[in-house]
Design a protein around this motif. Structure first.
Motif, short mmCIF file in Angstrom:
data_model
loop_
_atom_site.label_atom_id
_atom_site.label_comp_id
_atom_site.label_asym_id
_atom_site.label_seq_id
_atom_site.Cartn_x
_atom_site.Cartn_y
_atom_site.Cartn_z
N PRO A 60 -24.74 -1.90 5.45
CA PRO A 60 -24.73 -3.28 5.90
C PRO A 60 -25.86 -4.07 5.26
O PRO A 60 -27.03 -3.72 5.42
CB PRO A 60 -24.94 -3.16 7.41
CG PRO A 60 -25.63 -1.86 7.62
CD PRO A 60 -25.24 -0.97 6.47
N ASP A 89 -16.92 -3.64 16.84
CA ASP A 89 -15.83 -2.67 16.71
C ASP A 89 -16.26 -1.20 16.83
O ASP A 89 -15.42 -0.32 16.96
CB ASP A 89 -15.00 -2.91 15.44
CG ASP A 89 -15.68 -2.39 14.18
OD1 ASP A 89 -16.76 -1.76 14.28
OD2 ASP A 89 -15.15 -2.60 13.09
N VAL A 124 -24.04 -1.08 11.17
CA VAL A 124 -24.66 -2.30 11.68
C VAL A 124 -26.17 -2.12 11.77
O VAL A 124 -26.63 -1.07 12.18
CB VAL A 124 -24.10 -2.61 13.11
CG1 VAL A 124 -24.94 -3.66 13.80
CG2 VAL A 124 -22.66 -3.07 13.03
N ARG A 127 -13.25 -10.25 2.02
CA ARG A 127 -14.57 -10.10 2.63
C ARG A 127 -15.24 -11.44 2.86
O ARG A 127 -16.01 -11.59 3.78
CB ARG A 127 -15.49 -9.27 1.72
CG ARG A 127 -15.44 -7.80 2.00
CD ARG A 127 -16.60 -7.10 1.36
NE ARG A 127 -17.72 -6.92 2.26
CZ ARG A 127 -18.98 -6.92 1.89
NH1 ARG A 127 -19.31 -7.13 0.65
NH2 ARG A 127 -19.93 -6.72 2.76
N GLY A 132 -23.81 -6.47 9.16
CA GLY A 132 -22.78 -5.48 9.45
C GLY A 132 -21.83 -5.34 8.29
O GLY A 132 -21.64 -6.27 7.52
N SER A 133 -21.25 -4.18 8.18
CA SER A 133 -20.28 -3.99 7.12
C SER A 133 -19.15 -3.10 7.62
O SER A 133 -19.38 -1.94 7.96
CB SER A 133 -20.95 -3.37 5.91
OG SER A 133 -20.01 -3.23 4.88
N ARG A 134 -17.97 -3.66 7.67
CA ARG A 134 -16.81 -2.83 7.99
C ARG A 134 -16.34 -2.18 6.71
O ARG A 134 -16.55 -2.70 5.62
CB ARG A 134 -15.69 -3.72 8.55
CG ARG A 134 -16.03 -4.22 9.95
CD ARG A 134 -14.90 -5.01 10.53
NE ARG A 134 -14.57 -6.17 9.72
CZ ARG A 134 -13.63 -7.04 10.02
NH1 ARG A 134 -12.89 -6.86 11.09
NH2 ARG A 134 -13.40 -8.08 9.25
N SER A 148 -18.26 0.41 12.48
CA SER A 148 -18.88 -0.08 11.25
C SER A 148 -20.38 0.16 11.26
O SER A 148 -20.97 0.39 12.30
CB SER A 148 -18.61 -1.57 11.10
OG SER A 148 -17.25 -1.82 11.22
N GLU A 158 -19.49 -10.11 8.23
CA GLU A 158 -18.81 -9.36 9.28
C GLU A 158 -19.79 -8.81 10.31
O GLU A 158 -19.50 -7.84 10.99
CB GLU A 158 -17.98 -8.21 8.67
CG GLU A 158 -16.92 -8.76 7.75
CD GLU A 158 -16.32 -7.72 6.83
OE1 GLU A 158 -15.19 -7.95 6.41
OE2 GLU A 158 -16.97 -6.72 6.53
N ARG A 203 -16.90 2.59 2.18
CA ARG A 203 -17.88 2.29 3.20
C ARG A 203 -19.14 1.77 2.52
O ARG A 203 -19.55 2.28 1.50
CB ARG A 203 -18.21 3.54 4.01
CG ARG A 203 -17.04 3.95 4.86
CD ARG A 203 -17.40 5.07 5.82
NE ARG A 203 -16.19 5.49 6.50
CZ ARG A 203 -15.68 4.85 7.56
NH1 ARG A 203 -16.30 3.80 8.06
NH2 ARG A 203 -14.55 5.27 8.11
N GLN A 257 -18.45 -9.18 14.07
CA GLN A 257 -17.25 -8.37 14.25
C GLN A 257 -17.57 -6.88 14.12
O GLN A 257 -17.08 -6.06 14.88
CB GLN A 257 -16.17 -8.70 13.21
CG GLN A 257 -15.61 -10.08 13.29
CD GLN A 257 -16.10 -10.89 12.10
OE1 GLN A 257 -17.30 -11.09 11.94
NE2 GLN A 257 -15.19 -11.34 11.26
N ALA A 258 -18.42 -6.57 13.14
CA ALA A 258 -18.77 -5.18 12.91
C ALA A 258 -19.52 -4.62 14.12
O ALA A 258 -19.32 -3.47 14.51
CB ALA A 258 -19.60 -5.04 11.64
#
Ligand SMILES: *[C@@H]1O[C@H](CO)[C@@H](O)[C@H](O)[C@H]1NC(C)=O
Ligand SMILES: *[C@@H]1O[C@H](CO)[C@@H](O)[C@H](O)[C@H]1NC(C)=O
Ligand SMILES: *[C@@H]1O[C@H](CO)[C@@H](O)[C@H](O)[C@H]1NC(C)=O
Length: 294
Positions: free
Chosen positions: A180, A192, A197, A268, A165-167, A195, A185, A177, A188-189
């Motif tokens: 991923p 939320d 994923v 990060r 994942g990448s927020r 993000s 993350e 942006r 968490q990504a």
């Protein structure tokens, strides 16, 4: 008390005792303000005894870079020319098989083609090459490539599905942006909803290594796995497989200073540069031929 010497004025006393106190308070306050780095210990030394390389080899490797590089990140570049490769220090003729494992292989040309095939000194040996890459967008190019086996997984400490994942990175009004890749993350990504994923298959790298290579083989590993290297290396040491790797090129992902964009750290990765440095140093102290990779 000497009556002719009056007590120092209260204001002077305040300065003398107050300044160090103020300094202490500010230091403590700043520790709370900045997210402290993970306190997880990186100490592997308790897991001795360790590996193969004698200190005469370790001492000939390029020195570790103790100072955090603060310049703009350019990837593998000027540091590469300083690498002292193990085959330039030792004779490979007693090894049985020659194996290169690229963890986080991405494009063929990103490291296998551009670096391992062209620059790694192989003493005329043919290496079996394994490209470990979970991101499906890279898989097609490996199908037709002879001499390279694709393992379409993320390297991990057990077989399971993991979240890449990448927020977005937000600094002031700027938003970056990213696709991923790596587990940064991930959880968490996934939670939320904003993000990027993807879910990918991950495999137990230690199990694979133990089943596929032996002490008599010469094994080179490149590890660029977006922060997972910390857990992978701990797992390799803990399960006694670290010594199967003769030479390791590891990128240790730390909370990087981004001069280009903001002069700030981007939070990060929760490892700091000094923690990465200590990890490399410990591994070398244990007899691992490990290089800093960028
Ligand atoms: C590698 O192989 C080439 C061609 O077979 C040969 O000319 C060269 O001497 C070899 N080098 C070493 C280091 O064995
Ligand atoms: C883990 O996955 C690998 C690759 O698919 C497989 O070869 C291995 O048997 C699996 N191990 C376990 C314990 O399931
Ligand atoms: C960063 O912190 C998370 C959560 O505390 C932890 O799961 C992860 O292993 C840490 N990463 C590193 C590199 O220590």
């Amino acid at each position: 008390m000497n009556p002719r010497k009056p007590n120092p004025a209260p204001s002077l006393k305040l300065i003398v005792y107050g300044m160090p106190l103020l300094f202490l308070l500010l230091t403590i306050a700043s520790m709370f303000k900045h997210k402290p780095y993970t306190t997880t210990t990186t100490t592997l030394t308790s897991l001795r005894p360790h590996c193969n390389a004698p200190s005469s080899i370790i001492s000939q490797l390029e020195p570790l870079i103790a100072e955090e590089p603060l310049d703009v990140w350019e990837g593998l570049g000027k540091e590469e020319s300083h690498i002292r490769y193990l085959p330039s220090l030792t004779d490979l003729s007693r090894s049985r098989r020659f194996i290169y494992v690229d963890l986080g292989a991405r494009d063929y040309d990103s490291s296998i083609g551009s670096w391992f095939a062209k620059q790694y000194p192989k003493q005329n040996r043919t290496f079996e090459i394994y490209a470990v890459e979970a991101d499906a967008s890279f898989h097609a190019q490996y199908r037709a490539r002879r001499g390279v086996t694709l393992l379409p997984y993320a390297a991990w400490v057990r077989n399971e599905t993991v979240v890449f994942g990448s927020r977005p990175i937000v600094v002031g009004s700027k938003v970056w942006r990213m696709r991923p890749f790596g587990r940064i993350e991930g959880e968490q990504a996934a939670a939320d909803g904003m993000s990027a994923v993807v879910r990918v298959a991950a495999f137990d790298f230690v199990e694979w290594l133990t089943r596929n290579v032996a002490e008599e083989d010469f094994v080179v590993v490149k590890m660029d796995v977006e922060g997972t290297e910390i857990e992978l290396v701990r797992d390799l040491v803990k399960r006694g497989a670290m010594c199967l790797i003769d030479e390791l090129f590891m990128e240790c992902h730390f909370d990087r200073y981004v001069k280009c964009c903001s002069g700030e750290r981007i939070n990060r990765f929760n490892f700091s540069y000094p923690q990465c440095y200590r990890l490399f140093k410990e591994l070398r102290d244990m007899g691992s031929v490990v290089h800093q990779w960028w």
